[in-house]
Write a protein that holds these residues in place. Structure first.
Motif, mmCIF file in Angstrom:
data_model
loop_
_atom_site.group_PDB
_atom_site.id
_atom_site.type_symbol
_atom_site.label_atom_id
_atom_site.label_comp_id
_atom_site.label_asym_id
_atom_site.label_seq_id
_atom_site.Cartn_x
_atom_site.Cartn_y
_atom_site.Cartn_z
ATOM 1 N N GLU A 1 -9.552 -4.244 -2.897
ATOM 2 C CA GLU A 1 -8.795 -4.270 -2.065
ATOM 3 C C GLU A 1 -8.843 -5.925 -1.225
ATOM 4 O O GLU A 1 -9.720 -6.027 -0.185
ATOM 5 C CB GLU A 1 -8.680 -2.721 -1.106
ATOM 6 C CG GLU A 1 -7.234 -3.344 -0.187
ATOM 7 C CD GLU A 1 -6.406 -2.860 -0.492
ATOM 8 O OE1 GLU A 1 -5.271 -3.794 0.572
ATOM 9 O OE2 GLU A 1 -5.755 -2.000 -1.517
ATOM 10 N N GLY B 1 -7.048 -2.679 -6.468
ATOM 11 C CA GLY B 1 -6.159 -2.455 -5.271
ATOM 12 C C GLY B 1 -6.301 -1.367 -4.437
ATOM 13 O O GLY B 1 -5.325 -0.500 -5.015
ATOM 14 N N SER B 2 -7.236 -0.738 -4.394
ATOM 15 C CA SER B 2 -7.491 0.072 -4.190
ATOM 16 C C SER B 2 -7.619 1.183 -3.179
ATOM 17 O O SER B 2 -7.256 2.486 -2.715
ATOM 18 C CB SER B 2 -9.861 0.706 -4.195
ATOM 19 O OG SER B 2 -9.996 -0.438 -2.657
ATOM 20 N N GLY B 3 -6.148 0.558 -1.721
ATOM 21 C CA GLY B 3 -5.437 1.127 -0.879
ATOM 22 C C GLY B 3 -6.521 1.765 0.118
ATOM 23 O O GLY B 3 -7.795 1.170 0.811
ATOM 24 N N PHE C 1 0.687 -1.234 0.037
ATOM 25 C CA PHE C 1 -0.162 0.012 -0.197
ATOM 26 C C PHE C 1 0.776 1.245 0.082
ATOM 27 O O PHE C 1 1.719 1.386 1.091
ATOM 28 C CB PHE C 1 -0.797 0.048 0.896
ATOM 29 C CG PHE C 1 -1.688 1.445 1.771
ATOM 30 C CD1 PHE C 1 -1.812 1.639 0.354
ATOM 31 C CD2 PHE C 1 -1.565 2.013 2.911
ATOM 32 C CE1 PHE C 1 -2.874 3.022 0.122
ATOM 33 C CE2 PHE C 1 -2.074 3.120 2.866
ATOM 34 C CZ PHE C 1 -2.454 3.839 1.550
#
Length: 207
Positions: A101, A80-82, A54
């Protein structure tokens, strides 16, 4: 009668300076441990086939993504939207935005942040491994990847996306696709890909 000679007692008890030093050391150690316990779930990479740590998108990177997708509509997905900042920013621009995520702490934080920003009705965040998700329903795809994952993700998106889709890769480009536009410099560089182009190229290779 004279007073008895005083007897020195130095060294017979704990040194005050040393005692305070130990107390300060213990306090510092406790503070470091507390900070690690609070932040580790956010910064530690989630367990993935390819490690995707991240690293929050900068303000410049978010603006670049929105610029490359200007004029577009439809569903947008951040792979992988963090902490959700791309999804939230896209929702504010009118997209129906979704984030996938694997780190549950980041997903819960993203949901709270979307609620606080007033865009929770136009956003969705899912705890999921990106390799187990089919992205065919999305016409706008955003990915902040690492070099090790880009070849496999390229194959996956090439097979799943419709010809009308657009893909924005940030920080690292896809290995085989030819970008239709490039924006930014250095770590803030982003590449825009047209699915119609890379799907046609793939078909020519097969034929």
């Amino acid at each position: 009668m004279s007073d008895p000679t005083p007897v020195s007692v130095s060294g017979t008890g704990p040194n005050p300076r040393r005692r305070w030093g130990l107390l300060l050391l213990g306090a510092a150690g406790g503070a470091v441990f507390a900070l690690y316990a609070a932040t580790a779930p956010f910064v530690a990479p989630a367990l993935r086939r390819v490690c995707l740590p991240f690293v929050p998108a900068s303000t410049e990177q978010v603006e670049t993504v929105l610029q490359l997708l200007r004029g577009r509509r439809g569903a947008l997905v951040d792979i992988g939207s963090g902490d959700g900042r791309i999804v939230i920013a896209a929702a504010k621009q009118g997209f129906r935005a979704v984030g996938y995520e694997l780190n549950p702490w980041l997903v819960w934080y993203s949901r709270y942040k979307a609620w606080r920003e007033g865009v929770h009705h136009n956003t969705r965040f899912y705890i999921s491994d990106l390799w187990k998700v089919n992205f065919s329903e999305y016409s706008n795809v955003v990915i902040f990847g690492v070099p090790q994952m880009m070849p496999s993700l390229e194959d996956k998106l090439q097979n799943e996306l419709k010809g009308s889709a657009r893909v924005v890769a940030c920080r690292f480009p896809f290995p085989s696709w030819i970008a239709v536009h490039e924006s930014g410099k250095g770590i803030n560089t982003a590449w825009l890909y047209d699915a119609k182009s890379f799907k046609a190229t793939a078909k020519e290779v097969v034929d």
